[in-house]
Scaffold this motif. Sequence first.
Motif, mmCIF file in Angstrom:
data_model
loop_
_atom_site.group_PDB
_atom_site.id
_atom_site.type_symbol
_atom_site.label_atom_id
_atom_site.label_comp_id
_atom_site.label_asym_id
_atom_site.label_seq_id
_atom_site.Cartn_x
_atom_site.Cartn_y
_atom_site.Cartn_z
ATOM 1 N N TYR A 36 0.843 -1.187 0.000
ATOM 2 C CA TYR A 36 0.000 0.000 0.000
ATOM 3 C C TYR A 36 0.885 1.247 0.000
ATOM 4 O O TYR A 36 1.956 1.281 0.623
ATOM 5 N N GLN A 38 0.840 5.386 0.775
ATOM 6 C CA GLN A 38 0.089 6.389 1.530
ATOM 7 C C GLN A 38 0.750 7.748 1.406
ATOM 8 O O GLN A 38 1.933 7.908 1.762
ATOM 9 N N GLY A 41 -1.822 12.765 4.858
ATOM 10 C CA GLY A 41 -3.213 13.186 4.984
ATOM 11 C C GLY A 41 -4.210 12.324 4.229
ATOM 12 O O GLY A 41 -5.404 12.647 4.180
ATOM 13 N N LYS A 42 -3.753 11.222 3.675
ATOM 14 C CA LYS A 42 -4.640 10.330 2.917
ATOM 15 C C LYS A 42 -4.589 8.926 3.503
ATOM 16 O O LYS A 42 -3.631 8.554 4.186
ATOM 17 N N GLY A 43 -5.620 8.147 3.185
ATOM 18 C CA GLY A 43 -5.569 6.752 3.569
ATOM 19 C C GLY A 43 -4.682 5.961 2.617
ATOM 20 O O GLY A 43 -4.408 6.396 1.500
ATOM 21 N N PRO A 44 -4.211 4.798 3.047
ATOM 22 C CA PRO A 44 -3.403 3.957 2.156
ATOM 23 C C PRO A 44 -4.205 3.528 0.927
ATOM 24 O O PRO A 44 -5.423 3.371 0.990
ATOM 25 N N LEU A 46 -4.048 0.653 -2.386
ATOM 26 C CA LEU A 46 -3.372 -0.538 -2.902
ATOM 27 C C LEU A 46 -2.534 -0.192 -4.127
ATOM 28 O O LEU A 46 -3.002 0.431 -5.076
ATOM 29 N N PHE A 89 3.706 0.676 2.731
ATOM 30 C CA PHE A 89 3.483 -0.380 3.706
ATOM 31 C C PHE A 89 3.363 -1.713 2.995
ATOM 32 O O PHE A 89 2.559 -1.858 2.061
ATOM 33 N N PHE A 101 -0.065 -5.059 8.786
ATOM 34 C CA PHE A 101 0.821 -4.174 8.045
ATOM 35 C C PHE A 101 2.220 -4.181 8.633
ATOM 36 O O PHE A 101 2.411 -4.342 9.845
ATOM 37 N N GLY A 102 3.202 -3.951 7.769
ATOM 38 C CA GLY A 102 4.550 -3.660 8.217
ATOM 39 C C GLY A 102 4.626 -2.253 8.783
ATOM 40 O O GLY A 102 3.643 -1.502 8.753
ATOM 41 N N ARG B 9 -12.951 15.258 9.237
ATOM 42 C CA ARG B 9 -11.563 15.083 8.841
ATOM 43 C C ARG B 9 -10.646 15.244 10.059
ATOM 44 O O ARG B 9 -9.665 14.526 10.200
ATOM 45 N N ALA B 42 2.385 1.704 11.607
ATOM 46 C CA ALA B 42 1.505 0.974 10.701
ATOM 47 C C ALA B 42 0.063 1.049 11.178
ATOM 48 O O ALA B 42 -0.199 1.150 12.380
ATOM 49 N N PRO B 43 -0.884 0.994 10.270
ATOM 50 C CA PRO B 43 -2.282 0.874 10.685
ATOM 51 C C PRO B 43 -2.487 -0.412 11.481
ATOM 52 O O PRO B 43 -1.965 -1.465 11.118
ATOM 53 N N MET B 88 -4.718 8.760 13.976
ATOM 54 C CA MET B 88 -5.538 8.785 12.770
ATOM 55 C C MET B 88 -6.373 7.509 12.791
ATOM 56 O O MET B 88 -5.834 6.420 13.014
ATOM 57 N N LEU B 90 -8.688 5.149 10.522
ATOM 58 C CA LEU B 90 -8.953 4.849 9.131
ATOM 59 C C LEU B 90 -10.071 3.827 9.006
ATOM 60 O O LEU B 90 -10.059 2.789 9.664
ATOM 61 N N PHE B 105 -9.553 2.450 1.400
ATOM 62 C CA PHE B 105 -9.477 3.254 2.612
ATOM 63 C C PHE B 105 -10.089 4.630 2.397
ATOM 64 O O PHE B 105 -10.005 5.211 1.300
ATOM 65 N N GLY B 106 -10.667 5.153 3.463
ATOM 66 C CA GLY B 106 -11.030 6.559 3.497
ATOM 67 C C GLY B 106 -9.793 7.393 3.804
ATOM 68 O O GLY B 106 -8.703 6.859 4.029
ATOM 69 N N SER B 107 -9.974 8.712 3.833
ATOM 70 C CA SER B 107 -8.851 9.619 4.102
ATOM 71 C C SER B 107 -8.550 9.747 5.589
ATOM 72 O O SER B 107 -7.564 10.389 5.960
#
Lengths: 111, 114
Positions: A36, A38, A41-44, A46, A89, A101-102, B9, B42-43, B88, B90, B105-107
């Motif tokens: 992934y 990233q 300010g954004k989500g990961p 793919l 990631f 996730f790593g 946000r 990591a998430p 954060m 997610l 994923f969302g932001s």
Amino acid sequence: QQQVKQSPQSLIVQKGGISIINCAYENTAFDYFPWYQQFPGKGPALLIAIRPDVSEKKEGRFTISFNKSAKQFSLHIMDSQPGDSATYFCAARWGAQKLVFGQGTRLTINP
Amino acid sequence: DAMVIQNPRYQVTQFGKPVTLSCSQTLNHNVMYWYQQKSSQAPKLLFHYYDKDFNNEADTPDNFQSRRPNTSFCFLDIRSPGLGDAAMYLCATSSQQGTNEKLFFGSGTQLSVL
């Protein structure tokens, strides 16, 4: 062990160079290995993924190399561009819906 | 075209004051996830819903709860936020149809605890 170890933590590459990020795992039950990307300010999102029955997968400038016997896999970014600067990631799936996730690699591509 | 939408946000709450984060999706995916991501980490999966079935991770604190009233919406409730819950959050979805395993994923919602 439901863990994926990723290295390096940060990486600086010159524009046009090859970026290489490595991951290792212990659990042989993992059956799907995505990467992934990233941006701040954004989500990961793919980027590319591979299954353990394949040793390599290539999509454009991005390649995953997978070594099942060593329990390692890596992401190679060819001709790295400043727009590739992001956190990457690796991940591994176990169970039907569980992704671990790593620790992430912060990649910086210098112009 | 936003597909996984998280609101707000940014969220600021006080220590111990309950807070709810929301997530909606336009993908009609049957699986929804909540991940916690602390700075430069990591998430970490907190829990997920497979349709209406709730699946909690063993190490998710009891302080974290979730609701999924319908396919499109999922909420994360933090009953008594502590300083260590600043992160954060997610939301993600997947369809789990055939071999489609991609997470969308969302932001994210950046939660601050004062």
